[in-house]
Structure formats: structure tokens, C-alpha cells
Design a protein around this motif. Structure first.
Motif: not given
Length: 202
Positions: A124-143
């Protein structure tokens, strides 16, 4: 020693020596070395020092316990909210923020909490949130990523959907590593309008 006795001794020494010698603190310290002269009320100076040291040690232990009891879920949730609003940008964010905060984000929190609950503290301590949401009309918010292994545990997405006669909707969903990211776990929809929405990050 009673104060009136101390005052009497000071006056007597000053009178006998015509004020040439005044009693110093060393006299009182030497006098107080005798245990029979110490006040019987309250702890001795050695005891108070020991109590202070004990209190300091217990404070260190409490600080260490607080450091150990980090709420990893709360840290992930804060980062998740931040990345979501980065993706929305200044054009989409203000318009959908109320519905996102009240309907979608609580479900995101729940999905993150379920994932963290199944992990040991080290993972759990090693978990993180990705910092590059996709732009344009891409779906990715975060991982949500395990930094030790470099693998994704959950992927949060938002898809722009055009529905005939209704207009545009944002469909929020996530994919989990549990089924190799195949299932589409729905979080909810937010209506935009009939006009084409702006691009993400704008």
C-alpha cells in the motif's frame, strides 16, 4: 526551609558583616543538600527530571506511531481528485464539478479503498497515482500504480459519448487488474449538452 527563616538568616548575616558579605545561592544549595531540609511536598528534582525524560520518550513513541499509521488510501484519494480536475481543465471542470463530486468521485474513492484494503502495508505504501491524464478526447484520467513492480492496479477512464436526440455524455468507468483490465466497471454518467464538448485539459 520556611521563608521567614531564610529571610532572618539573610538579615542577620548582612547586619553582622555590615553588608560586606551577602549570602549567595551556594549557601542555600549547600543547605538544601541535606535531605532533612528538603520540602516534603512534590517530587525531588531528580524525580522531576526522570518524569520529564519519560514524558519526552513517550512523545517520541507517539510520533513514531503516528508516522507508522499513515492513511495511504487518503493520500491516493487526494491525488486522484487533483488529477481528475487537471484532466477536466478550466472549460469542462466548472460545469461538471458538482455532479462529479457528488456522484462519480465517491464511487472512485470506494474502488480505491477496496483495492488498498486487499494489500499489505508495504505494498500500500508503494502505490501512487499517475500524473499524466490524456488530452484531446483520450479516455485516461489516472492509473493507480504499484511502484515496486511498475504495474497498474486500476485504470480510471472517462469516455465522451454522443447519444442520438440527447447530446453528449461523459461516461466514467474503471478497469481492474483482477480481470486483466477486460471488464468495464461503470461509475456513472454526466450530461454535457448537445454541442460538441471541448477537449480535455483545455
Amino acid at each position: 526551609m520556611k521563608t521567614w527563616v531564610k529571610k532572618s538568616i539573610v538579615i542577620m548575616v548582612a547586619f553582622l558583616t555590615f553588608g560586606l558579605i551577602t549570602p549567595t545561592h551556594e549557601i542555600w544549595e549547600a543547605f538544601d543538600q541535606n535531605p532533612s531540609n528538603r520540602a516534603s511536598i512534590g517530587p525531588s528534582s531528580g524525580t522531576s527530571t526522570a518524569l520529564a525524560a519519560e514524558h519526552e520518550n513517550s512523545g517520541d513513541e507517539q510520533l513514531q506511531i503516528q508516522e507508522e499509521a499513515i492513511d495511504y488510501n487518503a493520500l491516493l484519494v487526494d491525488a486522484a481528485r487533483e488529477q481528475s480536475y487537471i484532466k477536466f481543465g478550466t472549460k469542462i471542470g466548472p460545469k461538471i464539478s458538482n455532479e462529479f463530486d457528488s456522484i462519480i468521485f465517491p464511487k472512485m474513492e470506494e474502488a480505491i479503498a477496496m483495492t488498498v484494503a486487499n494489500l499489505d502495508d508495504q505494498t500500500a505504501a508503494s502505490l501512487t497515482i499517475s500524473e499524466r491524464p490524456s488530452g484531446n478526447y483520450g479516455e485516461k484520467i489516472f492509473n493507480v500504480i504499484n511502484n515496486e513492480t511498475g504495474t497498474d492496479l486500476i485504470r480510471f477512464h472517462v469516455r465522451t459519448e454522443k447519444r442520438p436526440q440527447e447530446g453528449y455524455y461523459y461516461n466514467f468507468h474503471y478497469h481492474s487488474v483482477e480481470d486483466n483490465f477486460m471488464a468495464h466497471n461503470n461509475l456513472g454518467d454526466i450530461y454535457w449538452e448537445k454541442n460538441t464538448p471541448p477537449k480535455w485539459l483545455s
